[in-house]
Design a protein around this motif. Sequence first.
Motif, PDB file in Angstrom:
ATOM      1  N   ARG A  94       0.729  -1.117  -0.102  1.00  0.00           N
ATOM      2  CA  ARG A  94       0.027   0.029  -0.057  1.00  0.00           C
ATOM      3  C   ARG A  94       0.686   1.422   0.102  1.00  0.00           C
ATOM      4  N   ASP A  95       0.378   2.232  -0.659  1.00  0.00           N
ATOM      5  CA  ASP A  95       0.854   3.823  -0.434  1.00  0.00           C
ATOM      6  C   ASP A  95       0.335   4.554   0.397  1.00  0.00           C
ATOM      7  N   THR A  96      -0.491   3.871   1.289  1.00  0.00           N
ATOM      8  CA  THR A  96      -1.262   4.484   2.437  1.00  0.00           C
ATOM      9  C   THR A  96      -0.605   3.872   3.870  1.00  0.00           C
ATOM     10  N   ALA A  97      -0.880   4.690   4.992  1.00  0.00           N
ATOM     11  CA  ALA A  97      -0.516   4.400   6.056  1.00  0.00           C
ATOM     12  C   ALA A  97      -1.049   2.996   6.651  1.00  0.00           C
ATOM     13  N   LEU A  98      -0.060   2.223   7.282  1.00  0.00           N
ATOM     14  CA  LEU A  98      -0.560   0.799   7.547  1.00  0.00           C
ATOM     15  C   LEU A  98      -1.107   0.881   8.970  1.00  0.00           C
ATOM     16  N   SER A  99      -1.980  -0.077   9.377  1.00  0.00           N
ATOM     17  CA  SER A  99      -2.632  -0.170  10.639  1.00  0.00           C
ATOM     18  C   SER A  99      -2.354  -1.470  11.274  1.00  0.00           C
ATOM     19  N   VAL A 100      -1.841  -1.511  12.477  1.00  0.00           N
ATOM     20  CA  VAL A 100      -1.547  -2.763  13.313  1.00  0.00           C
ATOM     21  C   VAL A 100      -3.075  -3.332  13.712  1.00  0.00           C
ATOM     22  N   GLU A 101      -3.892  -2.528  14.129  1.00  0.00           N
ATOM     23  CA  GLU A 101      -5.299  -2.856  14.287  1.00  0.00           C
ATOM     24  C   GLU A 101      -5.852  -3.765  13.240  1.00  0.00           C
ATOM     25  N   GLU A 102      -5.886  -3.356  12.138  1.00  0.00           N
ATOM     26  CA  GLU A 102      -6.214  -3.926  10.908  1.00  0.00           C
ATOM     27  C   GLU A 102      -5.664  -5.453  10.861  1.00  0.00           C
ATOM     28  N   ILE A 103      -4.405  -5.432  10.816  1.00  0.00           N
ATOM     29  CA  ILE A 103      -3.455  -6.938  10.738  1.00  0.00           C
ATOM     30  C   ILE A 103      -4.046  -7.786  11.693  1.00  0.00           C
ATOM     31  N   LEU A 104      -4.324  -7.097  12.987  1.00  0.00           N
ATOM     32  CA  LEU A 104      -4.638  -8.009  14.105  1.00  0.00           C
ATOM     33  C   LEU A 104      -5.686  -8.507  14.047  1.00  0.00           C
ATOM     34  N   ARG A 105      -6.743  -7.524  13.611  1.00  0.00           N
ATOM     35  CA  ARG A 105      -8.244  -8.251  13.207  1.00  0.00           C
ATOM     36  C   ARG A 105      -8.295  -9.297  12.227  1.00  0.00           C
ATOM     37  N   ALA A 106      -7.371  -9.189  11.253  1.00  0.00           N
ATOM     38  CA  ALA A 106      -7.426  -9.922  10.154  1.00  0.00           C
ATOM     39  C   ALA A 106      -7.112 -11.430  10.675  1.00  0.00           C
ATOM     40  N   VAL A 107      -6.284 -11.524  11.705  1.00  0.00           N
ATOM     41  CA  VAL A 107      -5.903 -12.960  12.115  1.00  0.00           C
ATOM     42  C   VAL A 107      -6.443 -13.244  13.285  1.00  0.00           C
ATOM     43  N   GLY A 108      -7.367 -12.798  13.644  1.00  0.00           N
ATOM     44  CA  GLY A 108      -8.147 -12.947  14.846  1.00  0.00           C
ATOM     45  C   GLY A 108      -8.797 -14.574  14.557  1.00  0.00           C
ATOM     46  N   ASP A 109      -8.746 -15.509  15.399  1.00  0.00           N
ATOM     47  CA  ASP A 109      -9.268 -16.741  15.255  1.00  0.00           C
ATOM     48  C   ASP A 109      -9.697 -17.414  16.455  1.00  0.00           C
ATOM     49  N   ASP A 110     -10.901 -17.815  16.770  1.00  0.00           N
ATOM     50  CA  ASP A 110     -11.064 -18.519  18.081  1.00  0.00           C
ATOM     51  C   ASP A 110     -10.184 -19.760  18.450  1.00  0.00           C
ATOM     52  N   ALA A 111      -9.971 -20.334  17.358  1.00  0.00           N
ATOM     53  CA  ALA A 111      -8.951 -21.418  17.581  1.00  0.00           C
ATOM     54  C   ALA A 111      -7.534 -21.251  17.917  1.00  0.00           C
ATOM     55  N   ALA A 112      -7.064 -20.077  17.783  1.00  0.00           N
ATOM     56  CA  ALA A 112      -5.704 -19.677  17.945  1.00  0.00           C
ATOM     57  C   ALA A 112      -5.503 -19.370  19.424  1.00  0.00           C
ATOM     58  N   GLY A 113      -4.220 -19.889  20.141  1.00  0.00           N
ATOM     59  CA  GLY A 113      -4.083 -19.707  21.429  1.00  0.00           C
ATOM     60  C   GLY A 113      -2.927 -18.680  21.418  1.00  0.00           C
ATOM     61  N   GLY A 114      -2.201 -18.369  20.204  1.00  0.00           N
ATOM     62  CA  GLY A 114      -1.173 -17.463  20.092  1.00  0.00           C
ATOM     63  C   GLY A 114      -1.014 -16.710  18.677  1.00  0.00           C
ATOM     64  N   THR A 115      -0.989 -15.618  18.874  1.00  0.00           N
ATOM     65  CA  THR A 115      -0.802 -14.694  17.606  1.00  0.00           C
ATOM     66  C   THR A 115       0.590 -13.890  18.025  1.00  0.00           C
ATOM     67  N   ALA A 116       1.402 -13.805  16.872  1.00  0.00           N
ATOM     68  CA  ALA A 116       2.692 -13.183  17.070  1.00  0.00           C
ATOM     69  C   ALA A 116       2.439 -12.012  15.724  1.00  0.00           C
ATOM     70  N   LEU A 117       2.930 -10.850  16.236  1.00  0.00           N
ATOM     71  CA  LEU A 117       2.927  -9.719  15.489  1.00  0.00           C
ATOM     72  C   LEU A 117       4.449  -9.159  15.375  1.00  0.00           C
ATOM     73  N   PHE A 118       4.862  -8.792  14.177  1.00  0.00           N
ATOM     74  CA  PHE A 118       5.805  -8.051  13.941  1.00  0.00           C
ATOM     75  C   PHE A 118       5.358  -6.749  13.133  1.00  0.00           C
ATOM     76  N   VAL A 119       6.082  -5.458  13.886  1.00  0.00           N
ATOM     77  CA  VAL A 119       5.887  -4.175  13.269  1.00  0.00           C
ATOM     78  C   VAL A 119       7.335  -3.660  12.818  1.00  0.00           C
ATOM     79  N   GLY A 120       7.620  -3.228  11.549  1.00  0.00           N
ATOM     80  CA  GLY A 120       8.609  -2.860  11.291  1.00  0.00           C
ATOM     81  C   GLY A 120       8.754  -1.269  11.114  1.00  0.00           C
ATOM     82  N   THR A 121       9.205  -0.360  11.888  1.00  0.00           N
ATOM     83  CA  THR A 121       9.220   1.157  11.646  1.00  0.00           C
ATOM     84  C   THR A 121      10.387   1.683  11.017  1.00  0.00           C
ATOM     85  N   VAL A 122      10.282   3.052  10.376  1.00  0.00           N
ATOM     86  CA  VAL A 122      11.405   3.757  10.190  1.00  0.00           C
ATOM     87  C   VAL A 122      12.188   4.253  11.245  1.00  0.00           C
ATOM     88  N   ARG A 123      13.451   3.888  11.252  1.00  0.00           N
ATOM     89  CA  ARG A 123      14.202   4.314  12.289  1.00  0.00           C
ATOM     90  C   ARG A 123      15.092   5.574  11.906  1.00  0.00           C
TER      91      ARG A 123
END
Length: 152
Positions: free
Chosen positions: A23-52
């Motif tokens: 995308r050429d627009t701002a990314l959303s951590v919340e959108e990504i987390l919502r996308a991977v929500g699953d009642d059968a998942a006991g673990g969700t791992a997230l990586f966020v890369g930022t400009v340093r």
Amino acid sequence: MAPTTDHPGEQPAQDPIKLIAIRDTALSVEEILRAVGDDAAGGTALFVGTVRNHDGGADVDELGYSCHPSAEDEMRRIAEKVVADFPVRALAAAHRVGDLRVGDLAVVVAVSCAHRGEAFEACRRLIDDIKHDVPIWKHQRFSDGTEEWVGV
């Protein structure tokens, strides 16, 4: 209680790749987390890369990402490989292109699995393979007026 694979949550997910995007627009951590929500998942791992604000001992003011037209297809191929190699319930990945400033989100990926160890391993593979294989290039502009391309 003895472990069983008869429970629907222990079966492979129907379509675990929930979101793949460049995308050429701002990314959303919340959108990504919502996308991977699953009642059968006991673990969700997230990586966020930022400009340093630095790289190789130099101060970074801003950078720009550009990509080959095949980049999103390559991200999907990588996601399919991760899903084939790990018991993924849900997976999502988005990478930004265009001009970014220090602190902006450049990439966000997440993976949900039944167990945390699998989620960590799958997420690590996902981001490492995206960074290594997807044709996305970074143009860094430094405070001293110099610039460089990375990944070209």
